[in-house]
Design an enzyme around this catalytic site. Structure first.
Site, PDB file in Angstrom:
ATOM      1  N   GLU A 255     -12.208  -8.967  42.036  1.00 13.86           N
ATOM      2  CA  GLU A 255     -11.622  -9.542  40.822  1.00 13.86           C
ATOM      3  C   GLU A 255     -10.271 -10.190  41.091  1.00 13.86           C
ATOM      4  O   GLU A 255      -9.975 -11.267  40.566  1.00 13.86           O
ATOM      5  CB  GLU A 255     -11.477  -8.434  39.767  1.00 13.86           C
ATOM      6  CG  GLU A 255     -10.874  -8.863  38.446  1.00 13.86           C
ATOM      7  CD  GLU A 255     -11.831  -9.603  37.540  1.00 13.86           C
ATOM      8  OE1 GLU A 255     -11.429  -9.949  36.421  1.00 13.86           O
ATOM      9  OE2 GLU A 255     -12.996  -9.844  37.947  1.00 13.86           O
TER      10      GLU A 255
ATOM     11  N   ASP B  47      -6.844 -20.172  31.419  1.00 11.04           N
ATOM     12  CA  ASP B  47      -7.892 -20.945  32.062  1.00 11.04           C
ATOM     13  C   ASP B  47      -8.569 -22.018  31.207  1.00 11.04           C
ATOM     14  O   ASP B  47      -8.546 -23.201  31.514  1.00 11.04           O
ATOM     15  CB  ASP B  47      -8.947 -20.003  32.635  1.00 11.04           C
ATOM     16  CG  ASP B  47      -9.452 -18.990  31.610  1.00 11.04           C
ATOM     17  OD1 ASP B  47      -8.652 -18.529  30.780  1.00 11.04           O
ATOM     18  OD2 ASP B  47     -10.639 -18.638  31.633  1.00 11.04           O
TER      19      ASP B  47
ATOM     20  N   GLU C 195     -17.866 -17.379  37.579  1.00 11.27           N
ATOM     21  CA  GLU C 195     -17.045 -18.555  37.865  1.00 11.27           C
ATOM     22  C   GLU C 195     -17.270 -19.147  39.261  1.00 11.27           C
ATOM     23  O   GLU C 195     -17.192 -20.375  39.435  1.00 11.27           O
ATOM     24  CB  GLU C 195     -15.564 -18.220  37.679  1.00 11.27           C
ATOM     25  CG  GLU C 195     -15.155 -17.967  36.244  1.00 11.27           C
ATOM     26  CD  GLU C 195     -15.450 -16.554  35.777  1.00 11.27           C
ATOM     27  OE1 GLU C 195     -15.329 -16.282  34.570  1.00 11.27           O
ATOM     28  OE2 GLU C 195     -15.815 -15.704  36.638  1.00 11.27           O
TER      29      GLU C 195
ATOM     30  N   GLU D 105     -13.333 -15.194  21.823  1.00 14.51           N
ATOM     31  CA  GLU D 105     -14.625 -14.723  22.324  1.00 14.51           C
ATOM     32  C   GLU D 105     -15.748 -15.040  21.342  1.00 14.51           C
ATOM     33  O   GLU D 105     -16.862 -15.390  21.751  1.00 14.51           O
ATOM     34  CB  GLU D 105     -14.571 -13.213  22.591  1.00 14.51           C
ATOM     35  CG  GLU D 105     -13.617 -12.788  23.694  1.00 14.51           C
ATOM     36  CD  GLU D 105     -14.110 -13.127  25.088  1.00 14.51           C
ATOM     37  OE1 GLU D 105     -15.213 -13.699  25.218  1.00 14.51           O
ATOM     38  OE2 GLU D 105     -13.394 -12.822  26.059  1.00 14.51           O
TER      39      GLU D 105
END
Length: 599
Positions: A436, A320, A502, A184
Site C-alpha cells: 500500500e 488523486d 490502480e 464514495e
C-alpha cells in the site's frame, strides 16, 4: 346555457392550443439537446422512460436555492485526437492464450459474485472469509451497483438482468450509517448506475441515477453551495440547515464533474452541471495562488472557499481524483469546456517538475514514482517526501490519456514511466504484489542513476531512525532481513494489499495507448500473484502484509474488487474495441461513461 357552452368550448380549445405548444416546444428542445448528446433522442428532461415523478430528495425544499443556474454547454463536440493505438492482427496462438487468461479473470469474478449473491445479496460488501455482510457505504448494495457494468462487459446478461431488477428496488431515502461519504456515494452509486445505463440503455438505471443524483444534490444545499463531503443525511432529511466544512480533503470536494455533468447531459437538467461548475470555477480561480502554483493542497476550506492555503501537495491519496477528472472531463464533453484542459495542463506542468521522482533501483530502470511535496509560503521552499502509494499508480494512465488528448508526448512518456514504476514495485516485492505504501531513494539525477548498494543501505538505516555510525554491516543486513525489504525499497510503513485496481488500471490504459506487448505478461503476472495470495473459500480477501510468505487476511473485499480490479484485468485480455478509450472515459471507480463525439 348557450353562453356557458361556448365559453367552455373556447376554454377547451385554448387549453388544447397551450398543450400543443408546450409539447412542441419540449420536442424541439429535446431534439436540439439530443444533437449534442445532452440526452437520448427518445428521452425527455425527466430522463429515459419519461419519469415525471420527482424523487423523495427532489421534493425537499432547499434552504439556499440557486438564483441563476449555469446553462448546459452548447455547440458541436470537437473531434479530439485518438487515444488508442492501432493493433496488428494477433496470431491464433496469441488469441488462444489471451482468451484463456480472460476466462480465468471471468471465473474469478463469477466465484466472488456467486458468493456475494448467496451470502450478502443487497448488502454493501461480502466478508470473504466469514461470509458475513458489511454495510460501510450506506447500506444500498455497493457491490451490487458497482458490479453492474462489469456484468454487462463480461457478457453475463442473466446475472445483469437479475442485478438491475434488484438495484431498481433500492431506496435512497434513508441510510444505515450515521454519516454518508458523498464522494464514495458519487463514484460508486451514481457512477455505477450511469455507466450501466450508458452500456445497456435500460431506463430503470437512469431513473436510479437520477434518484442518487437528487440525494447528492441535497448535500450541496449550503449558503455557498459547496457540498457537505461527510454528510448527515438524517439531519438533512429532517430539514435542518447545513454549512460546508472548514477542513475538506481535495479529492472529496473535487470529484464530481464526470458523474454530475453526465447526469445533466442525459436528463437535460442543468442543476448538477451548475453544482459542479461552481466548485471547479473556484478551483480554477485559485490554481496559481497556492504555495505550489498550478496545484492545490490536500486539505481545503469549503466553508470559506479557500483552496490554496495548506502546505502539502500530492497526486496520491486524498487529492488523486481531482486531478484525474480534469483530462477525463475534457474528453467527456468533447472539448466544450476548455477550462478542464487548461486546469489539467497547468497542474501537470507543476507535478512533472516537483512531484515525480526517479527512484534508485538495482537494474537502473528509468522509472518514476509520484511523491508528496511540502511547500512553504511559495514554491521556492519545497521538500519532497519520496513515498510511493498503490493508489497513486493511476497517475501513469492519467498522464498518458491526457497527453494523447492534448497531443503532448511529454505527458505520454511521463505516464509510461510512472506506470513502469508501479510494475517494478510489483515485480520487486516478495509475493509479486505491491504494498500500500513504501519509500524509495530519489536519484540525484533523472538522467543517470546507477545502483549504489552502500547508499541504499545507508538510506534504509536512516529511514529506520538509527544512527549510521552505530550500525555495522552485519547489523544492517539483519535489519534489512527483518524488515524483508526488497532492494530499492527503503521503508514500507504499510504493507497491506486491499485488492486495489490502480496499477492494473494504468497497465491497461498504457497497453491500449502504446500496444506494448510486454504489458500483457506483466498484467498476467500481477493477476496470478493477486489471485493466488488473496483467494479464500468464498471469494478474495485483502491482505495484511504482503512481505510475509503467507500473509494474514483481513476478511475484507471492497466493492472495487469486482467493480474495478477484475474489470481492468478482464479488459486487459479483451479485444481493443471493447470499451474503447476513444468512445468512453472511466470514472475513478472504473465506470465507463460515454464521451460526447462529433456526429
Amino acid at each position: 346555457m348557450l353562453l356557458f357552452s361556448r365559453r367552455r368550448v373556447w376554454a377547451l380549445i385554448l387549453t388544447g392550443l397551450i398543450f400543443f405548444f408546450l409539447i412542441s416546444f419540449r420536442r424541439l428542445n429535446s431534439a436540439a439537446l439530443s444533437s449534442v448528446g445532452l440526452y437520448p433522442k427518445n428521452g425527455s428532461p425527466h430522463g429515459a422512460g419519461g419519469d415525471s415523478l420527482a424523487s423523495y430528495w427532489a421534493r425537499i425544499k432547499p434552504h439556499y436555492p440557486v438564483d441563476s443556474m449555469r446553462p448546459l454547454p452548447t455547440g458541436s463536440p470537437s473531434a479530439l485526437p485518438p487515444v488508442q493505438t492501432t493493433f496488428a492482427p494477433e496470431s491464433a496462438t496469441d488469441r488462444s492464450l489471451r482468451l484463456d487468461r480472460q476466462a480465468a479473470v471471468k471465473d474469478a469474478f463469477l466465484r466472488c459474485w456467486k458468493s456475494y449473491r448467496q451470502k450478502a445479496w443487497m448488502s454493501d460488501e461480502l466478508a470473504p472469509i466469514s461470509g458475513h455482510r458489511k454495510g460501510h457505504f450506506g447500506g444500498w448494495g455497493a457491490t451490487l451497483v458497482d458490479s453492474l457494468d462489469t456484468l454487462w462487459i463480461m457478457g453475463l446478461r442473466e446475472q445483469f438482468d437479475e442485478a438491475v431488477a434488484a438495484a431498481a428496488s433500492i431506496s435512497f431515502e434513508t441510510t444505515t450509517i450515521k454519516e454518508v461519504n458523498v464522494f464514495e456515494t458519487n463514484i460508486r452509486y451514481l457512477g455505477g448506475f450511469l455507466a450501466a445505463y450508458d452500456l445497456s440503455g435500460d431506463a430503470r438505471l437512469l431513473k436510479k441515477a437520477r434518484e442518487v443524483g437528487d440525494m447528492l444534490y441535497a448535500a450541496f444545499d449550503t449558503p455557498n453551495r459547496m457540498p457537505m463531503t461527510r454528510w448527515d443525511l438524517h439531519a438533512a432529511s429532517r430539514g435542518q440547515m447545513q454549512v460546508a466544512h472548514e477542513h475538506v480533503l481535495l479529492a472529496e470536494i473535487g470529484t464530481f464533474s464526470l458523474e454530475f455533468i453526465r447526469l445533466s447531459l442525459l436528463t437535460g437538467d442543468p442543476k448538477w452541471f451548475d453544482a459542479v461548475q461552481r466548485i471547479m470555477e473556484a478551483f480554477q480561480e485559485q490554481q496559481q495562488t497556492s504555495h505550489l502554483p498550478g496545484m492545490w493542497p490536500v486539505v481545503v476550506n469549503a466553508r470559506k472557499m479557500e483552496f490554496d492555503k495548506h502546505t502539502d501537495y500530492t497526486l496520491n491519496a486524498m487529492a488523486d481524483s481531482l486531478y484525474e477528472y480534469l483530462p477525463k472531463t475534457h474528453a467527456l464533453v468533447g472539448g466544450l469546456l476548455p477550462m478542464y484542459r487548461e486546469m489539467y495542463e497547468a497542474s501537470m506542468d507543476t507535478a512533472i517538475r516537483y512531484n515525480f521522482f526517479r527512484p534508485m533501483v538495482p537494474d537502473g530502470n528509468d522509472i518514476l514514482i509520484s511523491g508528496m511535496i511540502s511547500a512553504k509560503s511559495d514554491n521556492s521552499h519545497t521538500k519532497l517526501r519520496p513515498e510511493g502509494q498503490h493508489l497513486g499508480c493511476y497517475t501513469g494512465g492519467m498522464l498518458a490519456l491526457g497527453g494523447k488528448l492534448i497531443q503532448n508526448q511529454t505527458h505520454v512518456g511521463t505516464g509510461e514511466k510512472l506506470m513502469d514504476g508501479c510494475v517494478w514495485a510489483y515485480q520487486a516485492a516478495p509475493l509479486g504484489i505491491m504494498p500500500e505504501l513504501f519509500y524509495a531513494l530519489p536519484c540525484k539525477s533523472t538522467e543517470q542513476c546507477a545502483w549504489d548498494e552502500k547508499l541504499w543501505v545507508q538510506e534504509v538505516i536512516d529511514m529506520a531512525g538509527l544512527n549510521n555510525l552505530d550500525v555495522d554491516s552485519a547489523d544492517a543486513e539483519a535489519l534489512i532481513a527483518k524488515k524483508r525489504l526488497p532492494k530499492g525499497y527503503t521503508h514500507i510503513p504499510d504493507a497491506r494489499y486491499i485488492l486495489r485496481p490502480e496499477a492494473i488500471e494504468s497497465v491497461f490504459v498504457l497497453y491500449r495507448i502504446t500496444g506494448r506487448q510486454d504489458l500483457i505478461e506483466s498484467a498476467w503476472k500481477m493477476f496470478e500473484a493477486i489471485d493466488q495470495n488473496t483467494r479464500t473459500e468464498l471469494a478474495n480477501s485483502a491482505l495484511g502484509n504482503v512481505l510475509e510468505d503467507k500473509p494474514p487476511m483481513s476478511d475484507s473485499m471492497e466493492s472495487f474488487w469486482l467493480g474495478e480490479t477484475l474489470k481492468y484485468f478482464y479488459l486487459m485480455f479483451s479485444e481493443p474495441d471493447l470499451i474503447s478509450l476513444d468512445e468512453y472515459v472511466f470514472n475513478t471507480e472504473a465506470h465507463p461513461l460515454k464521451r460526447l463525439l462529433p456526429t
